[in-house]
Design an enzyme around this catalytic site. Structure first.
Site, PDB file in Angstrom:
ATOM      1  N   HIS A   1       0.801  -1.221   0.000  1.00 56.11           N
ATOM      2  CA  HIS A   1       0.000   0.000   0.000  1.00 56.11           C
ATOM      3  C   HIS A   1       0.825   1.257   0.000  1.00 56.11           C
ATOM      4  CE1 HIS A   1      -3.546  -1.960  -0.549  1.00 56.11           C
ATOM      5  NE2 HIS A   1      -4.127  -0.780  -0.645  1.00 56.11           N
TER       6      HIS A   1
ATOM      7  N   ARG B   1     -10.875   3.197  -2.416  1.00 56.99           N
ATOM      8  CA  ARG B   1     -10.409   2.399  -1.267  1.00 56.99           C
ATOM      9  C   ARG B   1     -10.761   3.145   0.016  1.00 56.99           C
ATOM     10  NH1 ARG B   1      -5.691   1.439  -4.747  1.00 56.99           N
ATOM     11  NH2 ARG B   1      -5.297  -0.791  -4.871  1.00 56.99           N
TER      12      ARG B   1
ATOM     13  N   ARG C   1     -15.446   0.628  -2.662  1.00 60.88           N
ATOM     14  CA  ARG C   1     -15.016  -0.681  -2.176  1.00 60.88           C
ATOM     15  C   ARG C   1     -15.182  -0.674  -0.657  1.00 60.88           C
ATOM     16  NH1 ARG C   1      -9.623  -3.215  -2.290  1.00 60.88           N
ATOM     17  NH2 ARG C   1      -8.870  -1.579  -0.956  1.00 60.88           N
TER      18      ARG C   1
ATOM     19  N   GLU D   1     -10.097 -11.587  -6.399  1.00 65.89           N
ATOM     20  CA  GLU D   1      -8.742 -11.386  -5.879  1.00 65.89           C
ATOM     21  C   GLU D   1      -8.135 -12.681  -5.359  1.00 65.89           C
ATOM     22  OE1 GLU D   1      -8.271  -7.361  -3.967  1.00 65.89           O
ATOM     23  OE2 GLU D   1     -10.153  -7.988  -3.052  1.00 65.89           O
TER      24      GLU D   1
ATOM     25  N   ASN E   1      -3.471  -7.214  -7.578  1.00 67.69           N
ATOM     26  CA  ASN E   1      -2.450  -7.174  -6.520  1.00 67.69           C
ATOM     27  C   ASN E   1      -2.610  -8.392  -5.612  1.00 67.69           C
ATOM     28  OD1 ASN E   1      -2.108  -4.704  -7.645  1.00 67.69           O
ATOM     29  ND2 ASN E   1      -3.199  -3.596  -6.047  1.00 67.69           N
ATOM     30  N   ASP E   2      -3.858  -8.634  -5.236  1.00 64.09           N
ATOM     31  CA  ASP E   2      -4.103  -9.800  -4.391  1.00 64.09           C
ATOM     32  C   ASP E   2      -4.169 -11.081  -5.201  1.00 64.09           C
ATOM     33  OD1 ASP E   2      -4.121  -8.995  -1.677  1.00 64.09           O
ATOM     34  OD2 ASP E   2      -5.891  -7.806  -2.117  1.00 64.09           O
TER      35      ASP E   2
ATOM     36  N   CYS F   1      -8.902  -3.438 -11.548  1.00 66.35           N
ATOM     37  CA  CYS F   1      -8.522  -2.249 -10.781  1.00 66.35           C
ATOM     38  C   CYS F   1      -7.206  -2.457 -10.030  1.00 66.35           C
ATOM     39  CB  CYS F   1      -9.635  -1.850  -9.809  1.00 66.35           C
ATOM     40  SG  CYS F   1     -10.003  -3.133  -8.613  1.00 66.35           S
TER      41      CYS F   1
HETATM   42  C1  PEP Z   1      -6.002  -5.539  -5.626  1.00 71.27           C
HETATM   43  O1  PEP Z   1      -5.801  -6.414  -4.765  1.00 71.27           O
HETATM   44  O2  PEP Z   1      -5.576  -5.627  -6.790  1.00 71.27           O
HETATM   45  C2  PEP Z   1      -6.738  -4.314  -5.275  1.00 71.27           C
HETATM   46  C3  PEP Z   1      -7.081  -3.433  -6.197  1.00 71.27           C
HETATM   47  O3  PEP Z   1      -7.019  -4.128  -3.967  1.00 71.27           O
HETATM   48  P1  PEP Z   1      -5.930  -3.651  -2.894  1.00 71.27           P
HETATM   49  O4  PEP Z   1      -4.663  -3.311  -3.612  1.00 71.27           O
HETATM   50  O5  PEP Z   1      -6.516  -2.480  -2.212  1.00 71.27           O
HETATM   51  O6  PEP Z   1      -5.794  -4.856  -2.009  1.00 71.27           O
HETATM   52 MG    MG Z   2      -6.947  -6.304  -2.952  1.00 68.00          MG
END
Ligand code: PEP
Ligand code: MG
Length: 582
Positions: free
Chosen positions: A195, A302, A338, A440, A463-464, A511
């Protein structure tokens, strides 16, 4: 002599500036004896440190920007009050006299005693007080040890145009950075989708992570160049290097300025396919950027940043007012909210500590929708506020980290209950408010068809999704090398999700960070992605690539990529075909 380091690039751009070091490492506190003739001096040294710490805190409080959450001021007031408490101001002096020891050691002993008392109380709220004790004690210790205060411990004007070097930065540190006019940051640890990295991109400052051991080679006020595009750091660059990077910095600026002309252009490929390009937002300062870059709406808001640096979660009214404010800034553009994704990498000072974040394997633990379902007092006010706000503009609800349909059904039931309460209370809302989920976890990508049949939209959180597919903690720099958006498993999961959405007739967006990485844009178009949600800072660049692309041409390449055996193989294919973007 110029020293060069190579790290992982997380936010592009060139910065040239002076170093400011921040180290969160454990303070090295040792006991030493003092002579009785020096007792008064030691006590005076302790009193001076308390006075200095108080002064630092007051300076910060006086510099808090008006746009900052009021809780930050409350946080600082709590620490100021603690600096008036005998437990911290008098008791260590008694220890100094009794043991004839140095002030640092006496303070450490008193800190341990206080923390033991809190631990015995076994109360979730009081355990957050432990953090406060540590914050205040560490601040005093740093004064005693003549160490640089941490980022959030100094008043803002010290850091303008500085390049921050740190072992690691918390998202809370990074949030504070927006107020300080920092030029760039570089850290020893951290991954590209942490993050902290995401925030750096949203702040639009160059950033590099994973610079192992770099802190041994830089010192405060060294001149450095940060090349956020290549992940290179140059310490004390000579004149030739400096000229080269100053030129590149000017070119970079010119390039970004030239992208501005695309702001009002449609997002359409060369073969006439319209693409929806939306923005990801997190901080209040992002709200205006959405319109500035001509985004078609917000594909990911977020909301965990609402919970940061504060002692108690926001109530329904605060949620509601915040969403109303965002909608005002968006002036009619759709907003995808979200719901809370607290836990794992999204640690927040204060409130987060109360919600079971301390277990091992936090990424596999109680986070996102799991935590929300377990703690309805955290979830319900947010859902109610979102649904109420939907009466005033186009809002969509997006649930993070779906794993199975039972979870989703619980959420849908909760939403139905809230709607029925609002009906009873005669409060207006959008009865057709779209409800979607984030893909995710591999389980939800593999079963995307099941989710697609029950939901109004899906959004792929790469990302996840990459973290869970590759079994790598996204904030652990030791396994960064396995982070590979082009791994055949990742590409197949993405394609499965897009196909499931198409079949069910619902939109599928992406996203995660992959959507905003220029080297992946064409491949994603080829895989069938038609909605991208990216940081405002990278939106126009992505638009340029989309508008220069020809989907029918890329489809063949995407099909080939799906059959590849490795990520690097796909990368090579892309590099051959599109040498300009890799
Ligand atoms: C992701 O996981 O790609 C996502 C957009 O959520 P975050 O990065 O906030 O976990
Ligand atoms: Mg995520």
């Amino acid at each position: 002599m110029t020293i060069a380091f190579q790290g992982v690039s997380v936010s592009r751009g060139i910065a040239i500036g002076h170093v400011h070091i921040i180290q969160h490492d454990q303070l090295d506190i040792r006991e030493y004896q003092i002579r009785s003739t020096r007792l008064e001096d030691e006590i005076q040294r302790f009193n001076d440190a308390i006075a200095n710490a108080r002064q630092q805190l007051r300076a910060i409080r006086d510099h808090i920007p008006v746009s900052t959450s009021v809780d930050i001021a409350a946080f600082i007031d709590t620490h100021l009050l603690m600096l008036e408490d005998n437990a911290l101001t008098e008791e260590p002096k008694r220890i100094i006299k009794e043991r004839l020891c140095n002030a640092e050691w006496a303070l450490k002993l008193q800190r341990d005693a206080l923390v033991n008392v809190f631990e015995e109380m076994a109360d979730a709220y009081l355990s957050t007080r432990q953090d406060d004790v540590d914050h205040v004690v560490n601040r005093i210790l740093r004064v005693l040890l003549k160490q640089t205060p941490l980022l959030h411990e100094v008043a803002d004007d010290h850091l303008k145009n500085k390049v921050i070097f740190a072992d690691d930065l918390t998202p809370a540190d990074t949030v504070m950075m927006q107020h300080y006019g920092i030029a760039a940051f570089a850290t020893e640890y951290g991954g590209p989708t942490s993050h902290t990295a995401i925030l750096a991109r949203s702040l639009g400052i160059p950033a590099i992570v994973g610079l192992h051991n770099s802190l041994r080679f830089v010192k405060n006020n060294d001149m450095v160049v940060i090349d956020g595009s290549t992940g290179t750091v140059l310490v004390e660059p000579d004149k030739v290097i400096l000229n080269h990077y100053e030129k590149r910095q000017r070119e970079f600026k010119r390039y970004y300025t030239s992208l501005g002309r695309l702001k009002n252009a449609p997002t359409r490929t060369q073969d006439g396919i319209d693409i929806e390009l939306m923005a990801n937002i997190e901080l209040p300062k992002d709200f205006d950027n959405v319109r500035d870059v001509g985004a078609k709406g917000v594909g990911l808001y977020r909301t965990e940043f609402l919970y940061m640096n504060r002692e108690s979660p926001p109530d329904e009214e605060e949620h509601f007012e915040t969403y109303m404010e965002v909608m005002k800034a968006l002036r009619g553009l759709p907003l995808t909210i979200r719901t809370l994704d607290l836990g794992a990498d999204k640690q927040v000072d204060g409130v987060g500590r109360q919600y079971g974040q301390s277990r091992s394997n936090p990424a596999l633990g109680l986070r996102a929708v799991r935590l929300c379902l377990k703690e309805p007092e955290l979830f319900r006010p947010q859902l109610r506020a979102i649904i109420r706000a939907s009466a005033h503009g186009p809002i969509r609800i997006m649930i993070p980290m779906l794993t199975n349909m039972q979870e989703m059904q619980q959420v849908l039931m909760m939403i139905d209950e809230i709607k029925s309460d609002l009906d009873d209370e005669q409060i207006d809302y959008d009865h057709e408010i779209p409800i979607g989920g984030m893909v995710e976890v591999p389980a939800s990508a593999i079963c995307a068809d099941i989710f697609a049949n029950q939901l109004d939209f899906l959004s792929i959180g790469t990302n996840d999704l990459i973290q869970y597919t590759m079994a790598i903690d996204r904030v652990n720099d030791e396994v960064n090398y396995l982070y590979d958006p082009l791994h055949p498993a990742v590409l197949r999961l993405i394609q499965m999700t897009i196909k499931a959405g198409d079949k069910a007739g619902i939109p599928v967006a992406m996203c995660g960070e992959m959507a905003g990485e220029i080297e992946h844009t064409r491949l994603l178009l080829g895989l069938g992605l038609r909605q991208f949600s990216v940081h405002p800072a990278s939106l126009l660049e992505i638009k340029k690539i989309i508008n220069d692309s020809n989907v029918s041409e890329i489809k063949r390449l995407a099909n080939k990529a799906l059959k590849a055996k490795t990520g690097p193989e796909v990368q090579l294919m892309l590099k051959k075909k599109f040498p300009d973007t890799i």
